[in-house]
Design a protein around this motif. Structure first.
Motif, PDB file in Angstrom:
ATOM      1  N   ARG A 199       2.501   9.178  -5.947  1.00 16.58           N
ATOM      2  CA  ARG A 199       2.840  10.542  -5.535  1.00 16.58           C
ATOM      3  C   ARG A 199       4.024  11.062  -6.354  1.00 16.58           C
ATOM      4  N   LEU A 200       5.042  10.221  -6.543  1.00 15.02           N
ATOM      5  CA  LEU A 200       6.190  10.607  -7.363  1.00 15.02           C
ATOM      6  C   LEU A 200       5.771  10.884  -8.802  1.00 15.02           C
ATOM      7  N   ARG A 258       1.240   4.075  -2.991  1.00 14.04           N
ATOM      8  CA  ARG A 258       1.006   5.489  -2.697  1.00 14.04           C
ATOM      9  C   ARG A 258       2.217   6.345  -3.053  1.00 14.04           C
ATOM     10  N   ASN A 259       3.402   5.894  -2.663  1.00 12.04           N
ATOM     11  CA  ASN A 259       4.614   6.672  -2.899  1.00 12.04           C
ATOM     12  C   ASN A 259       4.945   6.795  -4.383  1.00 12.04           C
ATOM     13  N   LEU A 260       4.800   5.706  -5.133  1.00 14.10           N
ATOM     14  CA  LEU A 260       5.081   5.777  -6.567  1.00 14.10           C
ATOM     15  C   LEU A 260       4.069   6.655  -7.296  1.00 14.10           C
ATOM     16  N   ALA A 303      12.870   4.005  -6.828  1.00 16.88           N
ATOM     17  CA  ALA A 303      12.123   5.015  -6.094  1.00 16.88           C
ATOM     18  C   ALA A 303      11.228   4.389  -5.035  1.00 16.88           C
ATOM     19  N   GLY A 304      10.705   3.208  -5.313  1.00 23.79           N
ATOM     20  CA  GLY A 304       9.792   2.579  -4.370  1.00 23.79           C
ATOM     21  C   GLY A 304      10.442   1.542  -3.487  1.00 23.79           C
ATOM     22  N   SER A 329       0.824  -1.203   0.000  1.00 22.62           N
ATOM     23  CA  SER A 329       0.000   0.000   0.000  1.00 22.62           C
ATOM     24  C   SER A 329       0.865   1.264   0.000  1.00 22.62           C
ATOM     25  N   LEU A 330       1.901   1.260   0.812  1.00 20.02           N
ATOM     26  CA  LEU A 330       2.794   2.422   0.880  1.00 20.02           C
ATOM     27  C   LEU A 330       3.605   2.591  -0.396  1.00 20.02           C
ATOM     28  N   ARG A 331       4.053   1.496  -0.986  1.00 24.76           N
ATOM     29  CA  ARG A 331       4.804   1.593  -2.245  1.00 24.76           C
ATOM     30  C   ARG A 331       3.914   2.148  -3.355  1.00 24.76           C
TER      31      ARG A 331
END
Length: 139
Positions: free
Chosen positions: A123-124, A119-121, A137-138, A115-117
């Motif tokens: 967002r990037l 979201r972060n990707l 990046a993730g 879930s965090l990966r």
């Protein structure tokens, strides 16, 4: 992004596809589903998603080849890919990254990490004007 991100889930196991789709939908994402590499490439060509969760081991075209094909096409090369596989260890990570994946998540999947990966990707991808996401990046 002003709309809900669309995530393509590619896995030859229907139970895995369904579980991932439910998790992602519960977090507000739209999902598409493909049971194999050929189907995934057709979906990406017709309706490019914002991110792809891609299993490695599938009949026919494996996840590595799918990733390479997506990254070789200028129209789809900036779609972030998270490889999901039971293969673990440095070798699997290196092959996934070399194929073009931005991140790697081993099975069994830690849903919080996935879930965090995601979201972060996403967002990037949103933050980068050309949607060029650096590899690792993730990770």
């Amino acid at each position: 992004m002003t709309h809900s991100a669309t995530i393509l889930v590619v896995d030859d196991e229907s139970g895995s596809r369904e579980a991932l789709a439910v998790l992602l939908q519960d977090e507000g994402y739209s999902t598409l589903s493909a049971a194999n590499g050929k189907e995934a490439l057709a979906i990406v060509a017709q309706n490019p998603p914002d991110l792809i969760l891609l299993d490695v081991v599938m009949d026919g075209i494996d996840g590595y080849e799918v990733a390479k094909s997506i990254k070789a096409n200028p129209a789809t090369s900036n779609i972030p890919i998270i490889m999901v596989t039971a293969h673990d260890g440095r070798g699997a990570h290196v092959i996934a990254l070399d194929a073009g994946a931005e991140a790697f998540v081993p099975k069994p999947i830690d849903m919080a990490v996935l879930s965090l990966r995601v979201r972060n990707l996403l967002r990037l991808a949103q933050a980068m004007p050309t949607h060029e996401i650096p590899q690792n990046a993730g990770l």
